[in-house]
Write a protein that holds these residues in place. Sequence first.
Motif, PDB file in Angstrom:
ATOM      1  N   GLY A   1     -56.492 -40.927  22.222  1.00  0.00           N
ATOM      2  CA  GLY A   1     -55.960 -39.914  23.132  1.00  0.00           C
ATOM      3  C   GLY A   1     -54.831 -39.135  22.495  1.00  0.00           C
ATOM      4  N   ILE A   2     -54.592 -37.981  23.034  1.00  0.00           N
ATOM      5  CA  ILE A   2     -53.554 -37.098  22.505  1.00  0.00           C
ATOM      6  C   ILE A   2     -52.286 -37.300  23.334  1.00  0.00           C
ATOM      7  CG2 ILE A   2     -52.972 -34.709  21.932  1.00  0.00           C
ATOM      8  CD1 ILE A   2     -55.363 -35.704  20.426  1.00  0.00           C
ATOM      9  N   SER A   3     -51.630 -38.403  23.091  1.00  0.00           N
ATOM     10  CA  SER A   3     -50.416 -38.732  23.824  1.00  0.00           C
ATOM     11  C   SER A   3     -49.489 -39.515  22.907  1.00  0.00           C
ATOM     12  CB  SER A   3     -50.780 -39.573  25.058  1.00  0.00           C
ATOM     13  OG  SER A   3     -49.666 -40.275  25.532  1.00  0.00           O
ATOM     14  N   SER A   4     -48.251 -39.045  22.795  1.00  0.00           N
ATOM     15  CA  SER A   4     -47.308 -39.747  21.924  1.00  0.00           C
ATOM     16  C   SER A   4     -47.048 -41.161  22.437  1.00  0.00           C
ATOM     17  CB  SER A   4     -46.006 -38.959  21.792  1.00  0.00           C
ATOM     18  OG  SER A   4     -45.404 -38.751  23.047  1.00  0.00           O
ATOM     19  N   SER A   5     -47.038 -41.354  23.751  1.00  0.00           N
ATOM     20  CA  SER A   5     -46.802 -42.706  24.281  1.00  0.00           C
ATOM     21  C   SER A   5     -47.976 -43.637  23.967  1.00  0.00           C
ATOM     22  CB  SER A   5     -46.528 -42.666  25.785  1.00  0.00           C
ATOM     23  OG  SER A   5     -47.642 -42.170  26.486  1.00  0.00           O
ATOM     24  N   ALA A   6     -49.212 -43.115  24.011  1.00  0.00           N
ATOM     25  CA  ALA A   6     -50.385 -43.938  23.660  1.00  0.00           C
ATOM     26  C   ALA A   6     -50.344 -44.324  22.187  1.00  0.00           C
ATOM     27  CB  ALA A   6     -51.673 -43.193  23.992  1.00  0.00           C
ATOM     28  N   VAL A   7     -49.953 -43.398  21.333  1.00  0.00           N
ATOM     29  CA  VAL A   7     -49.864 -43.688  19.897  1.00  0.00           C
ATOM     30  C   VAL A   7     -48.743 -44.686  19.639  1.00  0.00           C
ATOM     31  CG1 VAL A   7     -49.451 -42.707  17.604  1.00  0.00           C
ATOM     32  CG2 VAL A   7     -50.879 -41.474  19.247  1.00  0.00           C
ATOM     33  N   ASN A   8     -47.627 -44.549  20.346  1.00  0.00           N
ATOM     34  CA  ASN A   8     -46.522 -45.502  20.205  1.00  0.00           C
ATOM     35  C   ASN A   8     -46.965 -46.897  20.643  1.00  0.00           C
ATOM     36  OD1 ASN A   8     -43.752 -46.110  19.573  1.00  0.00           O
ATOM     37  ND2 ASN A   8     -43.433 -46.333  21.778  1.00  0.00           N
ATOM     38  N   ASP A   9     -47.703 -46.990  21.749  1.00  0.00           N
ATOM     39  CA  ASP A   9     -48.232 -48.280  22.203  1.00  0.00           C
ATOM     40  C   ASP A   9     -49.154 -48.886  21.143  1.00  0.00           C
ATOM     41  OD1 ASP A   9     -46.838 -47.946  24.558  1.00  0.00           O
ATOM     42  OD2 ASP A   9     -48.607 -47.346  25.732  1.00  0.00           O
ATOM     43  N   LEU A  10     -49.984 -48.054  20.529  1.00  0.00           N
ATOM     44  CA  LEU A  10     -50.882 -48.520  19.481  1.00  0.00           C
ATOM     45  C   LEU A  10     -50.090 -49.032  18.278  1.00  0.00           C
ATOM     46  CD1 LEU A  10     -53.733 -48.872  18.318  1.00  0.00           C
ATOM     47  CD2 LEU A  10     -53.561 -46.516  17.493  1.00  0.00           C
ATOM     48  N   LEU A  11     -49.054 -48.304  17.893  1.00  0.00           N
ATOM     49  CA  LEU A  11     -48.197 -48.744  16.780  1.00  0.00           C
ATOM     50  C   LEU A  11     -47.607 -50.120  17.063  1.00  0.00           C
ATOM     51  CD1 LEU A  11     -46.217 -45.592  15.641  1.00  0.00           C
ATOM     52  CD2 LEU A  11     -47.274 -47.259  14.131  1.00  0.00           C
ATOM     53  N   ILE A  12     -47.134 -50.321  18.273  1.00  0.00           N
ATOM     54  CA  ILE A  12     -46.552 -51.611  18.653  1.00  0.00           C
ATOM     55  C   ILE A  12     -47.615 -52.707  18.573  1.00  0.00           C
ATOM     56  CG2 ILE A  12     -45.595 -52.915  20.603  1.00  0.00           C
ATOM     57  CD1 ILE A  12     -44.168 -50.246  21.416  1.00  0.00           C
ATOM     58  N   GLN A  13     -48.810 -52.443  19.095  1.00  0.00           N
ATOM     59  CA  GLN A  13     -49.889 -53.430  19.049  1.00  0.00           C
ATOM     60  C   GLN A  13     -50.274 -53.774  17.611  1.00  0.00           C
ATOM     61  OE1 GLN A  13     -53.371 -52.604  21.412  1.00  0.00           O
ATOM     62  NE2 GLN A  13     -52.135 -51.608  22.977  1.00  0.00           N
ATOM     63  N   VAL A  14     -50.423 -52.762  16.776  1.00  0.00           N
ATOM     64  CA  VAL A  14     -50.792 -52.992  15.380  1.00  0.00           C
ATOM     65  C   VAL A  14     -49.727 -53.838  14.695  1.00  0.00           C
ATOM     66  CG1 VAL A  14     -51.085 -51.874  13.125  1.00  0.00           C
ATOM     67  CG2 VAL A  14     -52.278 -50.966  15.131  1.00  0.00           C
ATOM     68  N   ASN A  15     -48.456 -53.490  14.886  1.00  0.00           N
ATOM     69  CA  ASN A  15     -47.382 -54.256  14.254  1.00  0.00           C
ATOM     70  C   ASN A  15     -47.332 -55.692  14.756  1.00  0.00           C
ATOM     71  OD1 ASN A  15     -46.378 -52.286  12.486  1.00  0.00           O
ATOM     72  ND2 ASN A  15     -45.166 -51.336  14.108  1.00  0.00           N
ATOM     73  N   GLN A  16     -47.514 -55.898  16.066  1.00  0.00           N
ATOM     74  CA  GLN A  16     -47.490 -57.249  16.621  1.00  0.00           C
ATOM     75  C   GLN A  16     -48.659 -58.085  16.106  1.00  0.00           C
ATOM     76  OE1 GLN A  16     -47.467 -56.561  20.851  1.00  0.00           O
ATOM     77  NE2 GLN A  16     -45.231 -56.526  20.971  1.00  0.00           N
ATOM     78  N   LYS A  17     -49.848 -57.510  16.138  1.00  0.00           N
ATOM     79  CA  LYS A  17     -51.036 -58.276  15.761  1.00  0.00           C
ATOM     80  C   LYS A  17     -51.106 -58.544  14.265  1.00  0.00           C
ATOM     81  CE  LYS A  17     -53.699 -57.064  19.771  1.00  0.00           C
ATOM     82  NZ  LYS A  17     -54.993 -56.762  20.321  1.00  0.00           N
ATOM     83  N   THR A  18     -50.622 -57.627  13.449  1.00  0.00           N
ATOM     84  CA  THR A  18     -50.699 -57.854  12.004  1.00  0.00           C
ATOM     85  C   THR A  18     -49.575 -58.755  11.505  1.00  0.00           C
ATOM     86  OG1 THR A  18     -49.525 -55.782  11.582  1.00  0.00           O
ATOM     87  CG2 THR A  18     -51.943 -55.728  11.503  1.00  0.00           C
TER      88      THR A  18
ATOM     89  N   VAL B   1     -58.225 -58.348  13.310  1.00  0.00           N
ATOM     90  CA  VAL B   1     -57.785 -57.632  14.506  1.00  0.00           C
ATOM     91  C   VAL B   1     -58.804 -56.528  14.749  1.00  0.00           C
ATOM     92  CG1 VAL B   1     -55.958 -56.233  15.518  1.00  0.00           C
ATOM     93  CG2 VAL B   1     -55.362 -58.092  13.984  1.00  0.00           C
ATOM     94  N   GLU B   2     -59.218 -56.369  15.994  1.00  0.00           N
ATOM     95  CA  GLU B   2     -60.217 -55.352  16.285  1.00  0.00           C
ATOM     96  C   GLU B   2     -59.827 -54.588  17.547  1.00  0.00           C
ATOM     97  OE1 GLU B   2     -64.562 -55.918  15.328  1.00  0.00           O
ATOM     98  OE2 GLU B   2     -64.573 -56.145  17.512  1.00  0.00           O
ATOM     99  N   PHE B   3     -59.935 -53.270  17.471  1.00  0.00           N
ATOM    100  CA  PHE B   3     -59.695 -52.392  18.609  1.00  0.00           C
ATOM    101  C   PHE B   3     -61.005 -51.658  18.890  1.00  0.00           C
ATOM    102  CE2 PHE B   3     -55.613 -52.938  16.562  1.00  0.00           C
ATOM    103  CZ  PHE B   3     -54.725 -53.093  17.619  1.00  0.00           C
ATOM    104  N   ARG B   4     -61.607 -51.931  20.036  1.00  0.00           N
ATOM    105  CA  ARG B   4     -62.882 -51.302  20.392  1.00  0.00           C
ATOM    106  C   ARG B   4     -62.629 -50.086  21.263  1.00  0.00           C
ATOM    107  NH1 ARG B   4     -67.586 -53.247  19.323  1.00  0.00           N
ATOM    108  NH2 ARG B   4     -67.699 -55.250  18.321  1.00  0.00           N
ATOM    109  N   GLY B   5     -63.255 -48.984  20.881  1.00  0.00           N
ATOM    110  CA  GLY B   5     -63.201 -47.772  21.673  1.00  0.00           C
ATOM    111  C   GLY B   5     -64.556 -47.499  22.288  1.00  0.00           C
TER     112      GLY B   5
END
Length: 127
Positions: free
Chosen positions: A33-50, A57-61
């Motif tokens: 999605g085109i949302s800075s908050s969604a991208v920030n949430d994704l960054l947090i998830q990637v950092n936490q999971k890695t 780690v898998e993110f299904r769209g």
Amino acid sequence: MEYQFIKDPIDGFRLLISDEQANIARWLVDETGISSSAVNDLLIQVNQKTSAFTHDVEFRGKEMVMSIVDGEVAVRVNQHGVSDFEQERFDQEMLSVDTTNDLSECGLDDFVSLLQDWYLFLKDNRV
């Protein structure tokens, strides 16, 4: 990895990147999605999971899957969209689905850097 962000009044926000990594751009724009908050949430998830020493780690769209394995990011088209009936018909008619451009890969550090830059670009454009 080289890329360029574009704010187009007709096409909206886009990410230009090499053809080999086109699925990464497509996943980033279409699946997150085109949302800075969604991208920030994704960054947090990637950092936490890695950082949790998880092996995979898998993110299904809807249409794509992004996975992180051993410090490498892979984005591929979700092949589950082809039914068994369609696959059988393809096999019988000796047809195939073009899978040459279904996978894009990059290093985790490059991917996180891309996410951070995309976040700042969206944030600066108030999206």
